[in-house]
Design a protein around this motif. Structure first.
Motif, PDB file in Angstrom:
ATOM      1  N   SER A   1     110.822  69.111  96.936  1.00  0.00           N
ATOM      2  CA  SER A   1     111.658  70.044  96.170  1.00  0.00           C
ATOM      3  C   SER A   1     112.654  69.325  95.266  1.00  0.00           C
ATOM      4  N   HIS A   2     112.934  68.051  95.554  1.00  0.00           N
ATOM      5  CA  HIS A   2     113.861  67.275  94.719  1.00  0.00           C
ATOM      6  C   HIS A   2     113.145  66.555  93.587  1.00  0.00           C
ATOM      7  N   ASN A   3     111.832  66.535  93.619  1.00  0.00           N
ATOM      8  CA  ASN A   3     111.057  65.911  92.554  1.00  0.00           C
ATOM      9  C   ASN A   3     110.751  66.918  91.455  1.00  0.00           C
ATOM     10  N   THR A   4     110.424  66.397  90.280  1.00  0.00           N
ATOM     11  CA  THR A   4     109.875  67.269  89.252  1.00  0.00           C
ATOM     12  C   THR A   4     108.509  67.762  89.707  1.00  0.00           C
ATOM     13  N   LYS A   5     107.967  68.715  88.993  1.00  0.00           N
ATOM     14  CA  LYS A   5     106.712  69.338  89.420  1.00  0.00           C
ATOM     15  C   LYS A   5     105.678  69.224  88.300  1.00  0.00           C
ATOM     16  N   PRO A   6     105.167  68.022  88.090  1.00  0.00           N
ATOM     17  CA  PRO A   6     104.217  67.824  86.982  1.00  0.00           C
ATOM     18  C   PRO A   6     102.920  68.580  87.189  1.00  0.00           C
ATOM     19  N   GLN A   7     102.477  69.271  86.138  1.00  0.00           N
ATOM     20  CA  GLN A   7     101.213  69.968  86.230  1.00  0.00           C
ATOM     21  C   GLN A   7     100.629  70.219  84.845  1.00  0.00           C
ATOM     22  N   VAL A   8      99.328  70.267  84.795  1.00  0.00           N
ATOM     23  CA  VAL A   8      98.586  70.616  83.591  1.00  0.00           C
ATOM     24  C   VAL A   8      97.457  71.549  84.015  1.00  0.00           C
ATOM     25  N   SER A   9      96.777  72.119  83.055  1.00  0.00           N
ATOM     26  CA  SER A   9      95.597  72.925  83.371  1.00  0.00           C
ATOM     27  C   SER A   9      94.357  72.066  83.177  1.00  0.00           C
ATOM     28  N   SER A  10      93.223  72.565  83.644  1.00  0.00           N
ATOM     29  CA  SER A  10      91.981  71.786  83.528  1.00  0.00           C
ATOM     30  C   SER A  10      91.558  71.597  82.085  1.00  0.00           C
ATOM     31  N   THR A  11      92.064  72.437  81.168  1.00  0.00           N
ATOM     32  CA  THR A  11      91.689  72.328  79.755  1.00  0.00           C
ATOM     33  C   THR A  11      92.690  71.526  78.926  1.00  0.00           C
ATOM     34  N   THR A  12      93.731  71.040  79.550  1.00  0.00           N
ATOM     35  CA  THR A  12      94.754  70.270  78.834  1.00  0.00           C
ATOM     36  C   THR A  12      94.162  68.983  78.284  1.00  0.00           C
ATOM     37  N   GLY A  13      94.526  68.651  77.048  1.00  0.00           N
ATOM     38  CA  GLY A  13      94.046  67.425  76.429  1.00  0.00           C
ATOM     39  C   GLY A  13      94.670  66.186  77.061  1.00  0.00           C
ATOM     40  N   ILE A  14      93.991  65.050  76.860  1.00  0.00           N
ATOM     41  CA  ILE A  14      94.409  63.800  77.495  1.00  0.00           C
ATOM     42  C   ILE A  14      95.795  63.358  77.032  1.00  0.00           C
ATOM     43  N   LYS A  15      96.122  63.559  75.757  1.00  0.00           N
ATOM     44  CA  LYS A  15      97.434  63.150  75.267  1.00  0.00           C
ATOM     45  C   LYS A  15      98.535  63.869  76.041  1.00  0.00           C
ATOM     46  N   GLU A  16      98.360  65.183  76.235  1.00  0.00           N
ATOM     47  CA  GLU A  16      99.361  65.957  76.970  1.00  0.00           C
ATOM     48  C   GLU A  16      99.413  65.536  78.441  1.00  0.00           C
ATOM     49  N   VAL A  17      98.260  65.182  78.989  1.00  0.00           N
ATOM     50  CA  VAL A  17      98.218  64.691  80.371  1.00  0.00           C
ATOM     51  C   VAL A  17      99.035  63.415  80.508  1.00  0.00           C
ATOM     52  N   LEU A  18      98.848  62.495  79.555  1.00  0.00           N
ATOM     53  CA  LEU A  18      99.584  61.227  79.579  1.00  0.00           C
ATOM     54  C   LEU A  18     101.094  61.462  79.469  1.00  0.00           C
TER      55      LEU A  18
ATOM     56  N   HIS B   1      85.701  54.938  78.588  1.00  0.00           N
ATOM     57  CA  HIS B   1      85.534  55.719  77.358  1.00  0.00           C
ATOM     58  C   HIS B   1      86.171  54.999  76.169  1.00  0.00           C
ATOM     59  N   GLN B   2      85.388  54.906  75.086  1.00  0.00           N
ATOM     60  CA  GLN B   2      85.909  54.319  73.855  1.00  0.00           C
ATOM     61  C   GLN B   2      86.761  55.336  73.091  1.00  0.00           C
ATOM     62  N   ARG B   3      86.316  56.579  73.099  1.00  0.00           N
ATOM     63  CA  ARG B   3      87.027  57.643  72.392  1.00  0.00           C
ATOM     64  C   ARG B   3      87.483  58.683  73.422  1.00  0.00           C
ATOM     65  N   ILE B   4      88.771  58.939  73.450  1.00  0.00           N
ATOM     66  CA  ILE B   4      89.306  59.839  74.476  1.00  0.00           C
ATOM     67  C   ILE B   4      89.877  61.132  73.900  1.00  0.00           C
ATOM     68  N   GLU B   5      89.811  61.265  72.570  1.00  0.00           N
ATOM     69  CA  GLU B   5      90.446  62.420  71.925  1.00  0.00           C
ATOM     70  C   GLU B   5      89.886  63.756  72.403  1.00  0.00           C
ATOM     71  N   GLN B   6      88.576  63.769  72.697  1.00  0.00           N
ATOM     72  CA  GLN B   6      87.932  65.036  73.047  1.00  0.00           C
ATOM     73  C   GLN B   6      87.969  65.315  74.560  1.00  0.00           C
ATOM     74  N   LEU B   7      88.472  64.370  75.337  1.00  0.00           N
ATOM     75  CA  LEU B   7      88.475  64.553  76.796  1.00  0.00           C
ATOM     76  C   LEU B   7      89.549  65.547  77.221  1.00  0.00           C
ATOM     77  N   ARG B   8      89.270  66.235  78.319  1.00  0.00           N
ATOM     78  CA  ARG B   8      90.211  67.182  78.908  1.00  0.00           C
ATOM     79  C   ARG B   8      90.537  66.743  80.346  1.00  0.00           C
ATOM     80  N   ALA B   9      91.543  67.351  80.892  1.00  0.00           N
ATOM     81  CA  ALA B   9      91.951  67.004  82.258  1.00  0.00           C
ATOM     82  C   ALA B   9      90.786  67.119  83.229  1.00  0.00           C
ATOM     83  N   SER B  10      89.975  68.135  83.073  1.00  0.00           N
ATOM     84  CA  SER B  10      88.850  68.353  83.990  1.00  0.00           C
ATOM     85  C   SER B  10      87.828  67.222  83.951  1.00  0.00           C
ATOM     86  N   ASP B  11      87.812  66.448  82.855  1.00  0.00           N
ATOM     87  CA  ASP B  11      86.835  65.367  82.710  1.00  0.00           C
ATOM     88  C   ASP B  11      87.192  64.139  83.554  1.00  0.00           C
ATOM     89  N   ILE B  12      88.444  63.976  83.868  1.00  0.00           N
ATOM     90  CA  ILE B  12      88.846  62.740  84.574  1.00  0.00           C
ATOM     91  C   ILE B  12      89.544  62.999  85.908  1.00  0.00           C
TER      92      ILE B  12
END
Length: 321
Positions: free
Chosen positions: A206-223, A258-269
C-alpha cells in the motif's frame, strides 16, 4: 601458558559436560514435573520465580520466557523477599524457588514465609534431600554430577541445567495453552521478530506506487511506467484482473530478440502466469515465495483484483530478511 590446543580442549570439555548434564535431565521429567505443569496451568494468579546469586539470574530469564509465551510471571529476589517483596505474592500465585543446594541461609528463611502465604512451592533444586526440596509441593530435579568449572565450584553446569529445565517447563505450558503464532506476535510486536509475525503484504504494497498497463499498451508506455515507478515491474491488467507481468528482465529479453519494437504491445512480452499473493498474507510468506521462485517482486491481489506490488527491497527495509 596454555597452548591453542589446550584452550580448544578445555572449551570442548566444558561444552560436553554441560550437554551431558542437559541430556541427564530427561530422566527427571517425571510425575513431579508433570504435576507442577498442571498446578501452574490451574492457578488464577501468576508464577513468582525466586533465587539467589546465579540462580536469581536464571530465574529472571525463565520469567522472561514465560511472559513471552503466555504464562504471567514475576521475578522476586530471594534476599529482597524477606525485606518487603513478599508482598507481591498473592493467594492464587505459585512460587518457583531455584537453588542448587536448597540449603542456603536465604532459602531457609524464605521458605517458611512462603508456606505461610498459602502459595504452592515448586523447588527447582540440585539436592532433592535439601531443606527446600523437603518443604516444596513439587520438585524439579536439576541435580548435576559436577560443574564444568575445573575447581567444581563456579556455577556453570548447574545453572545450565536450571535454564534448560525452565525452558522445558515453559514449552510444556506453551503447548498446553495451545499458544499460537498470533499469540506470540502480540507479545513480540517490536523488532524484526515481531514484524515477521504481524507485518502483512498490504502494509508494504500500500506504500508503493501501483504500476499497471493494459495488454494493448505500447512498449514505449510500458517502459515509461516501469521506469517512473522504480519497482522493476509493471502489472498487466485488463478489467481489474491481472493478465500478466512485465519485468526488467522481460524488457532486456525483448531487446535481445526483436530488432524493431515499435509495433509490440504489452501482451507480446508479458509473463502470462505471474506469481501473486493475497494482500492479507504475512509479508514473510511473500519472502518465502520470492526465494522459492527466484524473483524479486510479487503482485498482490485483493479478492482477485490487482492490489499492488511488494518488492524484495520492501522486506529488506523492514528487516524481515
Amino acid at each position: 601458558m596454555k597452548t591453542k590446543s589446550d584452550i580448544e580442549n578445555i572449551a570442548i570439555n566444558a561444552l560436553k559436560l554441560e550437554a551431558e548434564a542437559i541430556t541427564n535431565l530427561t530422566k527427571n521429567i517425571n510425575d513431579e514435573f508433570i504435576n507442577a505443569v498442571f498446578a501452574i496451568l490451574d492457578i488464577k494468579g501468576r508464577v513468582i520465580i525466586t533465587g539467589i546469586g546465579k540462580s536469581a539470574i536464571i530465574a529472571q530469564k525463565i520469567v522472561a520466557t514465560m511472559n513471552s509465551t503466555g504464562t504471567p510471571a514475576i521475578f522476586m529476589h530471594a534476599a529482597d523477599a524477606i525485606h518487603g517483596d513478599l508482598g507481591m505474592i498473592q493467594q492464587d500465585d505459585i512460587v518457583i524457588a531455584i537453588s542448587k543446594s536448597g540449603d542456603t541461609p536465604e532459602i531457609k528463611v524464605l521458605v517458611p514465609l512462603l508456606k505461610n502465604s498459602s502459595a504452592k512451592i515448586v523447588a527447582m533444586v540440585g539436592n532433592t534431600k535439601s531443606f527446600l526440596a523437603e518443604q516444596a509441593d513439587f520438585i524439579l530435579d536439576t541435580t548435576v554430577t559436577r560443574e564444568a568449572c575445573p575447581l567444581n565450584l563456579a556455577p556453570t553446569t548447574s545453572t545450565t541445567a536450571q535454564l534448560a529445565m525452565g525452558d522445558a517447563l515453559a514449552i510444556c505450558l506453551l503447548e498446553c495453552r495451545s499458544f499460537t503464532n498470533d499469540d506470540f506476535a502480540k507479545y513480540h510486536p517490536g523488532g524484526a521478530l515481531g514484524k515477521r509475525l504481524y507485518l502483512k503484504v498490504e502494509d508494504l504494497a500500500s506504500h508503493n506506487t501501483k504500476p499497471q498497463v493494459s495488454s494493448t499498451t505500447g512498449i514505449k508506455e510500458v517502459l515509461v511506467e516501469i521506469t517512473k515507478n522504480r519497482l522493476g515491474a509493471v502489472a498487466v491488467v485488463d478489467n481489474s484482473k491481472i493478465a500478466g507481468i512485465i519485468t526488467d528482465g522481460d524488457i532486456r529479453r525483448m531487446l535481445e530478440q526483436h530488432q524493431r519494437i515499435e509495433q509490440l504491445r504489452a501482451s507480446d512480452i508479458m509473463g502470462k502466469k505471474p506469481k501473486v499473493i493475497d494482500y492479507k498474507e504475512l509479508a514473510v510468506h511473500a519472502l518465502d515465495m520470492m526465494r522459492n521462485n527466484n524473483i524479486t517482486q510479487l503482485l498482490a491481489v485483493k479478492e482477485g483484483a490487482y492490489f499492488g506490488i511488494i518488492h524484495l527491497h520492501d522486506l529488506l527495509k523492514e528487516g524481515i530478511i
